[in-house]
Design a protein around this motif. Structure first.
Motif, short mmCIF file in Angstrom:
data_model
loop_
_atom_site.label_atom_id
_atom_site.label_comp_id
_atom_site.label_asym_id
_atom_site.label_seq_id
_atom_site.Cartn_x
_atom_site.Cartn_y
_atom_site.Cartn_z
N LYS A 20 12.00 64.12 -19.29
CA LYS A 20 12.96 63.38 -20.10
C LYS A 20 14.15 64.30 -20.40
O LYS A 20 13.98 65.43 -20.81
CB LYS A 20 12.29 62.94 -21.42
CG LYS A 20 13.20 62.20 -22.36
CD LYS A 20 13.49 60.82 -21.86
CE LYS A 20 14.31 60.09 -22.91
NZ LYS A 20 15.12 59.04 -22.35
N THR A 21 15.35 63.79 -20.17
CA THR A 21 16.55 64.58 -20.45
C THR A 21 17.48 63.81 -21.38
O THR A 21 17.48 62.58 -21.40
CB THR A 21 17.32 64.92 -19.17
OG1 THR A 21 17.69 63.70 -18.52
CG2 THR A 21 16.50 65.77 -18.23
N GLU A 22 18.23 64.55 -22.14
CA GLU A 22 19.21 63.95 -23.03
C GLU A 22 20.56 63.93 -22.32
O GLU A 22 21.01 64.95 -21.80
CB GLU A 22 19.35 64.77 -24.32
CG GLU A 22 18.11 64.73 -25.20
CD GLU A 22 17.84 63.34 -25.77
OE1 GLU A 22 18.81 62.64 -26.14
OE2 GLU A 22 16.67 62.96 -25.82
N THR A 23 21.17 62.77 -22.27
CA THR A 23 22.48 62.68 -21.64
C THR A 23 23.55 63.15 -22.61
O THR A 23 23.46 62.88 -23.81
CB THR A 23 22.80 61.25 -21.18
OG1 THR A 23 22.65 60.38 -22.29
CG2 THR A 23 21.88 60.81 -20.06
N GLN A 24 24.55 63.84 -22.08
CA GLN A 24 25.63 64.33 -22.91
C GLN A 24 26.96 63.92 -22.30
O GLN A 24 27.15 64.05 -21.09
CB GLN A 24 25.58 65.86 -23.02
CG GLN A 24 24.37 66.36 -23.76
CD GLN A 24 24.34 67.88 -23.83
OE1 GLN A 24 25.03 68.56 -23.08
NE2 GLN A 24 23.54 68.40 -24.73
#
Length: 41
Positions: A20-24
Protein backbone atom coordinates in the motif's frame (compact mmCIF):
# COMPACT_ATOMS: atom_id res chain seq x y z
CA UNK A 1 1.78 -14.88 -33.54
CA UNK A 2 -1.54 -13.29 -32.82
CA UNK A 3 -2.45 -9.63 -32.68
CA UNK A 4 -3.72 -9.91 -29.13
CA UNK A 5 -1.26 -9.64 -26.24
CA UNK A 6 -0.73 -12.60 -23.95
CA UNK A 7 -2.55 -11.78 -20.71
CA UNK A 8 -2.37 -15.23 -19.11
CA UNK A 9 0.27 -13.98 -16.64
CA UNK A 10 -1.97 -11.11 -15.60
CA UNK A 11 -4.72 -13.45 -14.47
CA UNK A 12 -2.26 -15.26 -12.19
CA UNK A 13 -0.91 -12.07 -10.64
CA UNK A 14 -1.13 -12.03 -6.83
CA UNK A 15 -2.47 -8.65 -5.73
CA UNK A 16 -1.82 -9.44 -2.07
CA UNK A 17 1.92 -9.03 -2.67
CA UNK A 18 1.49 -5.37 -3.56
CA UNK A 19 2.37 -2.78 -0.96
CA UNK A 20 0.00 0.00 0.00
CA UNK A 21 1.37 3.41 -0.95
CA UNK A 22 0.24 6.92 -0.23
CA UNK A 23 -0.20 9.09 -3.28
CA UNK A 24 1.28 12.56 -3.13
CA UNK A 25 0.52 15.53 -5.32
CA UNK A 26 3.77 16.59 -6.95
CA UNK A 27 2.86 19.17 -9.56
CA UNK A 28 0.45 21.49 -7.86
CA UNK A 29 -0.91 24.39 -9.84
CA UNK A 30 0.21 27.85 -8.77
CA UNK A 31 -2.22 29.92 -6.76
CA UNK A 32 -3.79 33.07 -8.12
CA UNK A 33 -1.48 35.12 -5.88
CA UNK A 34 1.62 33.41 -7.27
CA UNK A 35 0.54 34.12 -10.84
CA UNK A 36 -0.07 37.78 -10.04
CA UNK A 37 3.32 38.05 -8.36
CA UNK A 38 5.10 36.62 -11.36
CA UNK A 39 3.24 38.92 -13.74
CA UNK A 40 4.56 41.92 -11.84
CA UNK A 41 8.20 40.81 -12.00
Amino acid sequence: MSDKPDISEVSRFDKTKLKKTETQEKNTLPTKETIEQEKQE
